[in-house]
Structures are given as C-alpha cells and as structure tokens.
Design an enzyme around this catalytic site. Sequence first.
Site, PDB file in Angstrom:
ATOM      1  CB  VAL A   1       3.745  -0.522   3.257  1.00 44.35           C
ATOM      2  CG1 VAL A   1       4.098  -1.749   4.084  1.00 44.35           C
ATOM      3  CG2 VAL A   1       3.596   0.683   4.170  1.00 44.35           C
TER       4      VAL A   1
ATOM      5  N   GLY B   1       0.830  -1.199   0.000  1.00 43.28           N
ATOM      6  CA  GLY B   1       0.000   0.000   0.000  1.00 43.28           C
ATOM      7  C   GLY B   1       0.860   1.242   0.000  1.00 43.28           C
TER       8      GLY B   1
ATOM      9  CG  ASP C   1      -0.701   9.476  12.107  1.00 42.18           C
ATOM     10  OD1 ASP C   1      -1.802  10.059  12.153  1.00 42.18           O
ATOM     11  OD2 ASP C   1      -0.193   9.063  11.049  1.00 42.18           O
TER      12      ASP C   1
HETATM   13  P1  AMP Z   1       0.525   2.749   5.670  1.00 43.31           P
HETATM   14  O1  AMP Z   1       1.323   3.541   4.717  1.00 43.31           O
HETATM   15  O2  AMP Z   1       1.234   2.520   6.971  1.00 43.31           O
HETATM   16  O3  AMP Z   1      -0.857   3.308   5.888  1.00 43.31           O
HETATM   17  O4  AMP Z   1       0.328   1.300   5.049  1.00 43.31           O
HETATM   18  C1  AMP Z   1      -0.193   1.087   3.765  1.00 43.31           C
HETATM   19  C2  AMP Z   1      -0.812  -0.279   3.686  1.00 43.31           C
HETATM   20  O5  AMP Z   1       0.126  -1.274   4.031  1.00 43.31           O
HETATM   21  C3  AMP Z   1      -1.995  -0.434   4.619  1.00 43.31           C
HETATM   22  O6  AMP Z   1      -3.048  -0.943   3.865  1.00 43.31           O
HETATM   23  C4  AMP Z   1      -1.597  -1.445   5.620  1.00 43.31           C
HETATM   24  O7  AMP Z   1      -2.640  -2.348   5.809  1.00 43.31           O
HETATM   25  C5  AMP Z   1      -0.428  -2.166   4.981  1.00 43.31           C
HETATM   26  N1  AMP Z   1       0.584  -2.446   5.974  1.00 43.31           N
HETATM   27  C6  AMP Z   1       1.331  -1.529   6.635  1.00 43.31           C
HETATM   28  N2  AMP Z   1       2.170  -2.148   7.492  1.00 43.31           N
HETATM   29  C7  AMP Z   1       1.951  -3.480   7.356  1.00 43.31           C
HETATM   30  C8  AMP Z   1       2.496  -4.645   7.994  1.00 43.31           C
HETATM   31  N3  AMP Z   1       3.450  -4.551   8.910  1.00 43.31           N
HETATM   32  N4  AMP Z   1       2.013  -5.833   7.643  1.00 43.31           N
HETATM   33  C9  AMP Z   1       1.040  -5.934   6.714  1.00 43.31           C
HETATM   34  N5  AMP Z   1       0.482  -4.892   6.098  1.00 43.31           N
HETATM   35  C10 AMP Z   1       0.926  -3.665   6.407  1.00 43.31           C
END
Ligand code: AMP
Length: 707
Positions: free
Chosen positions: A26, A19, A135
């Site tokens: 990520v 995402g 956050d």
């Molecule tokens: P973020 O930029 O932190 O909002 O993350 C973007 C996407 O990555 C979101 O949809 C989260 O569900 C997924 N995500 C972030 N960290 C993890 C993790 N450690 N394990 C699995 N999915 C993650």
Amino acid sequence: MSSLIGRTLGQYEITDILGKGGMSTVYTGYQPSIGRNVAIKVLPPHPGLDERFIERFELEAKTIGSLQNPHILPLYDYGKTEDGILYLVMAYVDSGTLAEEIERGPIPLKRIEHVVRQIAGALDYAHRRGIIHRDIKPSNILLDSDGNALLADFGIVKMLSNTATGITGTAVLGTPAYMSPEQAHGIEVDARSDIYALAVMVYEMLTGKQPFQADTPMQIILRHVNDPVPDLRLINSELPSEINTVIQRAMAKDPNERYSSVIDFAEALTNAIHQRDESRQVARESAPLQRRSIDNAPTEILSPATEIGGNVPTNPTPTGSTTQPQTVVIRESTNVFAILGGFGVIALAIVVVAVLLLNNMNNAAPPATQPATDVAVIPSEQPESTPEDVVTSNLPNLGRLRFGNASGLGDSLSLSVQNVSPATGGQTYGVWLLNTETDDILRIGELRTDASGFGVLAYTAEDGTMLPALYNALRITLEDDMEDMPQGEVMYSASAPIEVSHALQSIFVTDERGICDSDTECASLLDSALMEAAFAEQHSGLAAGSTTPGSMTPHAEHTINILSGTMQDHNGDGQAQNPGRGFGVYPALDLMEEAINNALDADAGNVDLQTNAESIRVCLLNVREWADEIVDIETGMLTVETDEDVQAVAGDAARAEQLAGHIITGFDANQNGRIEPFEGECGLDQISDYGVEFGNLSLREGNADAQ
Ligand code: AMP
C-alpha cells in the site's frame, strides 16, 4: 517488485509507502485532478496477465466500487499499467487501524459496541448484496479522526486468490487467526463466515487476545476447526457471562448454529453489553494488560499493577495478538513454489495442514500457545478426496440470483454462479426467468462460465418493470443456439413460490385493494401506506401546533382516523372526520403482512425465504409500533378541556408528530448516520430498499419444480 515511489500509476503520483501486506503493498499517492491524497494498493504481479484474469479483477473492482456505505472504505478507482501492475485507489485514512487500538490497551465496552455496530452495518449492507468480505480482522478496520470504523479490503482476498491461482483455481483464504472452520475446510463460505471472523475480532477487543494461539499457522487453523472457544472469562473474569454466550454462538463450528445475520449478532452483543452498561465496566479491566515494548521485542504481558507503577515487566509471554496479521494466499498444488516464491516454506507446511484437515477433521488436536503468523489455505483444483462430513449442509454453493434497482425498483438482476459444469461441445447456457403460474418466460441471455464454473450475468429490464413481481423462477438450460424460447434441458434452476411474486406485486407495484384513482389505477400497498402516513404526519402536526382544545381535539381525531382508515367521532363534537384517503395505515400494514405470510406459508420451512422477508417484517413491525404510540397519544389529547390541558400535553403531541415522521422515513435510533433494518429504525421508505431481496433465489442443480 521494486519500490514504486516517484512513479505515476495512471494519474496517481506515488509519494510514499504505507505498508506491505502479505501479497500487496500500500502506497500513499496524490491525485492532482482533485488535489487529494489517496491510498493505492498494488497487487502482486500476475504471470501472463491474461484477459480472463483482468476481466475478473475489473469485475471484482467494480463490485467493490459499487459498495457505498459510510463504514466501507471507498474504492475510488482501479487500473492496470502497461507493464502489468494492477492497482486499486482508495480513500486515504490517517488515524491508524483497530489493530493498533487493541495494542494500545483495554477498550471500553461502549467503544466496542460502537465499532461493532458500525462494522456490522457495513457488513450487512454488503451481505445483502451477496458480497462476503472473507478477511475480517482488526488490521482491516481503518479509523478516521473521529474514531469511526471503516472496513477495508473488501474483495481483496478474492483478487489475491486469482493472482495466486490463475483463473482455474478455487480459493479459500483469510487469515488463520480469524478463519472460520468452513473457510479452513476449503468449502465455499457465506455471510456466516464473516460473522465468525467478526466474533474473533470482538473476542480480541474484549480480552486483548485472539481465542486460538499456537506455534504455527496450521495449528491455529486446526484449533479453529476442532477446539472449543475458550471462555472469555478465563481471561477477564469481569466480563458478564451474557457476552461469552453471544461470542460462543457467533463462533459456533457449524455455521447453521451461528446468528443468521451479522445484525443479529451485533444486536445480541449490544444487549449483552447493556446488561452491564450501568456500571460502566471497562473490558479487560482486570485482565493482564499488554504493551509492545519500544524496541519491538516480543509482546509482554504486564499485570495491571506493573502497568500503573511502570515497573519492569514480569512474565514475558508472547501472545500473538499484536502481530499484524497478513493475508497470504497459498495454493495446495505442486507448483506452489513457483507461484509464491518466498512463501514456499509456509506453502509446503500448508499442504501438510490440508492433508491433516482432510484426514483428521474430527480428531481434536492438542492446543498449543504460541504466536501465529498468518497464511491461508487454498485447496487444489481437484481435491483428491474430501470426506463427506467436511461439506457443511445448507451452504449455497452453486450461485444466487439477486434483484436490484437500476432505474426502477427491482428492474435489474445479477446472476452469479460457481462450481457449475462448463458448457461444452459448442453448447451454451441460456438463462430465463419464468412465471410458474402463467408460464410467461423472459429471455435473460447467455451465461458464460470459466473453466472453474464461475460466471456472472447481469440484466436490466428496459421498461423498468419489477422483475421479481412478474417472475418467480429461474431456469438455466443447455442450448445449441440461443433462441427466443428455451429449447434445451434445464441444467440449473431456482424458484420461489408464486406467492412471492404476488406479494411483491401488491406491495410495490399495484393492488386493487389499495388507494385507487380509477378502476385501473390503483396504488401499491406501500404507496397507499405512504400517502396515508403523509396525511397522518400533517394532521398530527396540526394537533401539536394547536393552542386550544377546540383545535386540538379535531386534529387528534383526524390523525387517529387517518391511521385506522376509519371515520369515527372521537372527540364527540358530532362530526366524524377523516381528511385522509380513508384507506388507513393499519389496513395497509395488515395487507402487506398478509401477502408476506402467504408467501412464507406457501413454502414453509424455506429458511432462505424467511431470511429474505425478515427486513421487511421488521420495518412493518416498527411502523405498527409507532402508529400504536401515536394513537395512544392522540387518544389522550382528545380529553383536553382547557388551554392549560393543551399546554400540558404539548410534549406528547410533538412526540406524536415526530413518530408520524418516523413511520415514513424511519429513525436513526443508534445515531450512526444510517437507518438500518433494526427494531426501532426502519420505516416505510426502507421497505423499498429491502423489498426486492424477497425475490432473491439460490440456485440448485436440475429443474427445481421437477424434483
Ligand atoms: P494492508 O496491506 O491492507 O494490511 O495495509 C498495509 C498498511 O497500509 C496498514 O498498516 C494500513 O494501516 C495501511 N493502509 C491500508 N489502507 C490504507 C488507507 N486506505 N489509508 C491509510 N492507510 C492504509
């Protein structure tokens, strides 16, 4: 940044994209050395990647990496590639986020309580280490396959702000929908800002809606600053008023009016929920249910009947609650476009918001009701003029001294400062610990700050001594040269009454009133209590294992005498016996409480001190209550006359033995895998965990003792 799929960062092979957040991406990755999947967060490119920025990134990553809590997403690693990519390697969790759970529909109150307790425990753990999340929002709560919550993105906002502002900018950020008023004001936030955001999140779990919605991010921010929080029952009339009261307090505009800790908030919420629990009420039961349609059209509100019947939805109304909030960092400065590229339009708008905030802080803005995108405000390096009333009193803003454990209890410290005037003209800041009673001074070292007045200094005593037991004050002096003793003027300082050091010395180091093996070797009050508690556990166990009155009543007597430090013939057999050390658990508790009260009395009204002492006091209270219950049970056991009587009290006897165990190790009453500083949870063992916090100090300008 082009996609990194197929590339290797350090030892991690990037396999897929998970995402994209506001300013970071990520990926899923694979770590061949361990053979596991990981999640890799790649920060946006930072112009120049100067050394100072990387230092801060590493410092922040190490801080996050040091957080070890079952409900904080573990940070495994971090790194920087040759072409300047900064990345963080985290545990990979594959069961979605709380935001997705909220989108799916009503969440039972029991589930809300479960999640909030887990997150509150994690946050409290971080807060007690001086780390603020900044956050909190449902998309930062990841869920494991058992539905347990894991708090993600600790410190990320801080890193992102560094990315956006370089090393000199001050940053206030977050996500508008969850942003506390003080965060919106751009002043330094503390744990109470996280409490506010958590309450917003709970509001959303309870109702399916965020409390403040508006056409634009700026309007949302203004509503957080100006508007009263809408009563939950306007959305779900089934919710009890107690829950609304708790949310209203946690979301008070003035941080001083909120709960003083995230645990207090979680406890209050739990109590409010339990007023209601018997009826197994489901949150949002009577509220409109919402569902995202398959083609990603705007969120629709469906009446419960429509939902059940599967009819065509009516009343399509955007709610804003199902958008995935992203943290975007924007700096109010003339070069925002250069910094943020594509976010320039929003950034320009934010400049307007900042002006509005500064000028109209007290003028309520008319509410609007449209979905929100998510941005954050960073004030300019030198705000032109901040109205006096914008700065909320009592917010620590110069920094804090915290004690911790390296190889011994309280043998290390970390000093973090912010907003201090950088030392100039070849001078440096010298940091010293001081005992205000004996004038003993310990040289800690030189504190370096960056241009924004941010700096950290860590120190560990080589001999493992408990520093706050020896020193009750901190001095930061301006020195031409760092000598062994301070020479220059005291620029910043912090101090606690000397009674705090006395209390820590007695409770954790040694006290001649404790159990002494010789005139010079006396155990601390806590160790004395632990020794006696071990005897009490042993003898309550012997009493519980007894099958005849002849063996039960002496052991019951022993247990009572051990706990009380007495030698009385309770069972009337002509022998008064105490097989412990004769000191007693109660007398140890009395002396520990007295030491803490002396310290609090010495600086009555010092809220900081009261807060620092709270955890120890809760644990002492728990131990006293468990001891009282044991004495009650064992006293009842003294009256057994037949083997049948012994059998009849067997259950009570086993309970007493169990309670004696709780006195030592604490008890995981809420079964979340941890023993917390709650009523009914922590015992003697946990007092060491929280005890060092009693010595923590907040920094102030000038010489604290001279003011
Ligand atoms: P973020 O930029 O932190 O909002 O993350 C973007 C996407 O990555 C979101 O949809 C989260 O569900 C997924 N995500 C972030 N960290 C993890 C993790 N450690 N394990 C699995 N999915 C993650």
